[in-house]
Scaffold this motif. Structure first.
Motif, short mmCIF file in Angstrom:
data_model
loop_
_atom_site.label_atom_id
_atom_site.label_comp_id
_atom_site.label_asym_id
_atom_site.label_seq_id
_atom_site.Cartn_x
_atom_site.Cartn_y
_atom_site.Cartn_z
N ALA A 51 0.83 -1.22 0.00
CA ALA A 51 0.00 0.00 0.00
C ALA A 51 0.86 1.26 0.00
CB ALA A 51 -0.94 0.00 1.20
N ALA A 52 1.99 1.23 0.70
CA ALA A 52 2.88 2.40 0.73
C ALA A 52 3.53 2.63 -0.63
CB ALA A 52 3.95 2.22 1.80
N TYR A 53 3.76 1.58 -1.39
CA TYR A 53 4.35 1.74 -2.72
C TYR A 53 3.38 2.42 -3.68
CZ TYR A 53 8.45 -1.05 -1.68
OH TYR A 53 9.63 -1.50 -1.16
N LEU A 54 2.09 2.27 -3.42
CA LEU A 54 1.09 2.85 -4.31
C LEU A 54 0.64 4.24 -3.88
CD1 LEU A 54 -1.03 -0.37 -4.90
CD2 LEU A 54 0.83 0.54 -6.29
N ASP A 55 1.19 4.75 -2.80
CA ASP A 55 0.87 6.10 -2.32
C ASP A 55 2.05 7.01 -2.66
OD1 ASP A 55 0.34 8.44 -0.98
OD2 ASP A 55 -0.20 7.48 0.90
N PRO A 56 1.86 7.96 -3.57
CA PRO A 56 3.00 8.80 -4.00
C PRO A 56 3.59 9.64 -2.87
CG PRO A 56 0.96 9.56 -5.01
CD PRO A 56 0.64 8.30 -4.27
N ARG A 57 2.86 9.83 -1.80
CA ARG A 57 3.37 10.64 -0.68
C ARG A 57 4.47 9.92 0.09
NH1 ARG A 57 -2.04 10.79 -0.75
NH2 ARG A 57 -3.01 12.74 -1.33
N VAL A 58 4.46 8.58 0.07
CA VAL A 58 5.43 7.81 0.87
C VAL A 58 6.20 6.77 0.07
CG1 VAL A 58 4.20 8.16 3.05
CG2 VAL A 58 3.64 6.18 1.63
N THR A 59 5.89 6.59 -1.18
CA THR A 59 6.59 5.57 -1.97
C THR A 59 8.09 5.88 -2.03
OG1 THR A 59 6.47 4.31 -4.03
CG2 THR A 59 6.37 6.68 -4.24
N PRO A 60 8.93 4.86 -2.12
CA PRO A 60 10.37 5.14 -2.26
C PRO A 60 10.63 6.01 -3.51
CG PRO A 60 9.99 2.82 -1.78
CD PRO A 60 8.65 3.43 -2.04
#
Length: 187
Positions: A51-60
């Protein structure tokens, strides 16, 4: 750092602990599966945090370009990562405003960090009399005024490329690059 080789990353699901009891005390089986755990730990970590990879605010940051391609956002690795993230977050909204003054101003701000204003409407002309000749097209189209924002200078080539891409095809937008904010012209 690559997510494929994170030194010392423990596996949340050690394979050795999931083997039948007969292999629990087998030194070779435990060492062999520990080697697999080292290989699989980054995969599990990635899947656990999908889910974090798909959120541009927190993706690497190295994943941001790929995520930008999903939503049709232009990604320039030369820009600060915070601005790249904002461009991906706002991409769908900008597509909705494409071809409008608002969309052009926001697109220039996100892409180049400049301030802009659009004057003139570039509207269409028509005749209300059936069979009459069409009125001549307006010689004045929209004017896009751009001046520096975050950056000390404005790159004219990039401004023109963005304006060409974001202006409606039937309009000719004139671009003016200013050294600072435009003077208040009786507005």
């Amino acid at each position: 750092m690559s997510r494929a080789a994170v030194p010392g990353l423990p596996s949340r699901h050690p394979i050795g602990e999931q083997l039948p009891a007969v292999y629990a005390d087998d030194d070779f089986a435990q060492r062999f599966t520990a080697g697999l755990d080292t290989v699989l730990a980054p995969v599990f970590a990635t899947l656990d945090n999908l889910a974090a990879y798909l959120d541009p605010r927190v993706t690497p940051a190295d994943f941001l370009a790929w995520l930008a391609s999903w939503v049709g956002a232009a990604d320039d690795p030369r820009r600060p990562v915070e601005l790249r993230r904002e461009a991906v977050v706002r991409a769908v909204e900008l597509h909705r405003w494409r071809g409008t003054g608002r969309g052009l101003v926001e697109g220039l701000r996100l892409a180049l960090g400049v301030h802009a204003e659009v004057t003139g409407d570039g509207g269409a002309v028509w005749s209300s009399t059936p069979g009459a000749d069409l009125p001549p097209p307006s010689s004045t189209g929209p004017v896009v005024r751009v001046w520096p924002g975050r950056e000390a200078r404005v790159d004219p080539d990039r401004v023109h490329a963005i304006v060409r891409a974001m202006c409606p095809v039937h309009t000719v937008c004139r671009v003016e690059i200013l050294p600072g904010p435009p003077a208040d012209e009786g507005r």
